[in-house]
Scaffold this active site. Structure first.
Site, short mmCIF file in Angstrom:
data_model
loop_
_atom_site.label_atom_id
_atom_site.label_comp_id
_atom_site.label_asym_id
_atom_site.label_seq_id
_atom_site.Cartn_x
_atom_site.Cartn_y
_atom_site.Cartn_z
N GLU A 254 -0.56 2.70 -1.31
CA GLU A 254 -0.79 3.99 -1.96
C GLU A 254 -1.02 4.98 -0.83
O GLU A 254 -2.02 4.89 -0.10
CB GLU A 254 -2.02 3.93 -2.87
CG GLU A 254 -2.28 5.25 -3.56
CD GLU A 254 -3.72 5.42 -3.99
OE1 GLU A 254 -4.07 6.52 -4.43
OE2 GLU A 254 -4.49 4.47 -3.86
N CYS A 291 -6.25 11.66 -1.76
CA CYS A 291 -4.81 11.41 -1.80
C CYS A 291 -4.19 11.96 -3.07
O CYS A 291 -2.98 12.20 -3.13
CB CYS A 291 -4.52 9.91 -1.67
SG CYS A 291 -5.35 8.89 -2.91
#
Length: 663
Positions: A254, A291
């Site tokens: 990720e 993120c």
């Protein structure tokens, strides 16, 4: 200066050498040193597989779920220790809440998910597949333990939540974890691991921790193991080339992405204001170091200025400063190095054609970087959609049509999350179909959910959190998806008795006659496959008429002889729900006993009509069971109702609450 320690092979170890310094994000004071030099990391991988793997599989899904809940409660009572450490990372108390309490919430979520899983360590999928006419040979897919470990590599921005969101599904799946935090916030992660181990809830070997580099740990990985990575795309791309993944180890990444927020053409004032609030929040929480944070904002040309002004208004009143001081809304970035990285990214965006629309007048000393709004009046320069400032910076882009907005969003090369602000389902459908291959999570924001929405940057433990392309394709926080990702899928072929014994779910053909009525047995005494075949009952005209009167269901197929002759049945038939009720009358034991309550009914099908004069008989089989709490369990019963010709007229699953045997 104290060195952070690593927990490997059942003991705390200190690495050799000077290591790397961790500094207070506000004052620059050196707090700790980090090094893993000389530590037995390769041996720790093997030890985790052998010791941790066996200990976890001795518990089963249900017990592991209970321990996750107890661990969450243990951490909740001691989270102030983590809050104190957190202040040194530049995070405000609200930032710490997102990380610490969010991580604890993940443990609670997976403990709740565990209640839906079977006992033991095997997770059946789909249904049994007949491979022979007499059912003596069948097949089924099942998820089974791989016998490896999970190596998690975490980013600096979420030292608590990042570790727990990976640990929880691995632990529930029965897979040991070796956790490696990012150096700038490794002291917070070490504090978390000490609290987790002090709980006494984790079997030895189920959690190991390394502060510093991975050394030879990657060299020890093979096809049984997994690496779950969160961080930069550049680092992920380098890791993918490691020989461990050529040996079959799973790599799940990720990575940071240029997540988009889109103000729809059909958005009204309420959607615009709510989206401005969302953007401002994304630039404020963790000082934009998430993120999932919004990096690109797309708005119709006529609404762009209004959105910029509304966002600026929400940011202008924020106070930048030391998060340990009262009234501070926004702290510094995690380190001077991180500030330099953001400065380089902003300079590159300006070089590519963006301009500074507004920047906060607050502090710029040390690692402070003020919230900044950039405007790209010409939105088509590809560099604007490739460069990510990992901080409180968002770039605004105008668009003229929905098709143009879609093309701009796609230039990001894959996103973890995107927000679409529109009240119009047609517009939402357009972007969903257009962005389906571009985003892992689509947040639909409008006047109807504005008050209850958890927000763009708040992934939920039960839902997929990941995306394609640049975003890494990860399955972080995927609920049951994440648990399944830690297991191996196997196609089983064999006789029904063996398959039933392995998977603890009833396989047709493996029935065993009940010697005692199953409703007289406690939860622990019931065996999967145990079957009761009832006495018979002949349906009469009076049954049909009385049920119509009692239920007020006077549908013509049950009450109108002439109309029924013209129906697909060709005659009057009994109500399906009469058949259901009559079957219950056949198999229910009326006396008080361990069965406490009807808990539900699933998969009901009426497969053949039942008319007056037909004779029905029920067969009740223990299909599966799972604990509910200390006093009761849920038992699934497969029910088949047959007529005098042996044809199945109804089939379904009923669930009951059954008392556990007194200790």
């Amino acid at each position: 200066m104290r060195k952070l320690q690593s927990y490997l092979m059942g003991a705390w170890h200190e690495g050799a050498g000077e290591g790397v310094a961790i500094r207070d994000a506000v004052t620059g004071e050196e707090l700790y040193r980090v090094t893993s030099e000389g530590l037995p990391l390769k041996e720790a991988v093997a030890w985790g597989r052998e010791v941790g793997g066996k200990a976890l599989l001795a518990l089963g899904f249900q017990e592991r779920g209970r321990r996750l809940r107890a661990l969450a409660q243990h951490l909740s009572e001691r989270k102030e220790e983590l809050y104190r450490l957190y202040a040194t990372t530049g995070g405000t108390r609200r930032d710490a809440w997102y990380d610490v309490d969010g991580g604890i919430g993940v443990l609670f979520a997976y403990s709740f998910l565990a209640r839906t899983l079977p006992e033991g360590n095997l997770l059946p999928e789909d249904e049994y597949i007949p491979l022979s006419k007499d059912l003596s040979f069948q097949g089924r897919h099942a998820l089974v333990p791989k016998g490896g470990i999970t190596l998690q590599i975490n980013a600096f921005n979420f030292p608590v939540w990042g570790l727990l969101e990976k640990f929880a599904p691995a632990f529930l799946a029965g897979v040991p974890t070796l956790a490696k935090p990012a150096t700038p916030t490794a002291h917070v992660a070490e504090g978390l691991v000490r609290l987790m181990l002090d709980s006494g809830l984790l079997p030895e070997g189920s959690l190991q921790f390394v502060a510093g580099g991975l050394g030879e740990a990657l060299e020890a990985l093979d096809h049984r193991d997994s690496v779950y990575f969160t961080g930069s795309k550049a680092t992920a791309d380098r890791l993918r080339l490691h020989p461990a993944f050529q040996r079959g180890a799973l790599f799940n990444a990720e990575t940071d992405s240029l997540n988009a927020a889109i103000l729809g053409e059909e958005a009204g004032e309420e959607e615009l204001e709510r989206l401005a609030e969302e953007i401002a929040q994304e630039l404020t929480i963790k000082t934009g170091q998430r993120c999932t944070a919004i990096r690109r904002v797309l708005a119709p040309e006529k609404k762009l200025t209004a959105l910029l002004e509304a966002t600026q208004a929400r940011l202008a009143s924020l106070r930048l400063g030391d998060p340990r001081e009262e009234g501070v809304d926004l702290g510094p970035l995690a380190s001077l190095a991180q500030k330099e990285e953001v400065e380089r990214a902003v300079a590159a965006l300006l070089q590519a054609g963006a301009r500074v629309y507004w920047t906060h007048p607050g502090r710029r000393d040390g690692a402070f970087f003020p919230p900044t709004l950039l405007l790209a009046e010409d939105p088509w320069a590809e560099a604007l959609h490739r460069i990510e400032p990992f901080g409180p910076v968002a770039t605004f882009f105008p668009y003229r049509t929905q098709e143009e907005a879609l093309r701009l969003a796609r230039l990001g090369g894959g996103m973890l999350a995107a927000t679409l602000a529109t009240p119009d389902p047609g517009e939402a459908r357009f972007f969903l179909l257009g962005l389906g291959g571009e985003v892992g999570r689509l947040h639909l924001l409008n006047r109807r959910d504005a008050k209850t929405s958890t927000g763009h940057g708040s992934p939920l433990p039960r839902l997929l959190h990941g995306g394609p392309g640049r975003a890494g394709g990860g399955l972080e926080l995927g609920g049951l998806l994440s648990v399944k990702a830690h297991l191996a899928r196997v196609a089983l072929q064999g006789d029904p008795e063996t398959l039933q014994a392995l998977l603890l779910e009833y396989a047709k053909g493996a029935e065993r006659p009940a010697e005692v009525h199953p409703f007289r047995k406690y939860y622990e005494e019931l065996q999967v496959g145990e079957t009761l075949t009832t006495h018979r009952r002949t349906v009469t005209e009076a049954d049909i008429a009385l049920f119509s009167a009692l239920s007020w269901d006077h549908f013509y197929a049950h009450t109108d002889e002439l109309a029924a002759r013209e129906s697909l049945f060709g005659k009057r038939v009994a109500h399906g729900y009469f058949v259901l009720s009559a079957a219950a009358g056949l198999f229910v034991d009326p006396a008080p006993g361990p069965v406490l309550a009807n808990y539900g009914l699933e998969g009901l099908r009426f497969t053949e009509p039942v008319a007056a004069g037909d004779t029905i008989q029920a067969r009740l089989t223990v299909k599966g069971k799972r604990p509910r709490d200390e006093k009761s369990g849920v038992v699934e019963w497969a029910v088949e109702v047959q007529n005098q010709e042996g044809k199945v007229v109804a089939a379904y699953t009923i669930l009951t609450l059954v008392a556990r045997k007194p200790s």
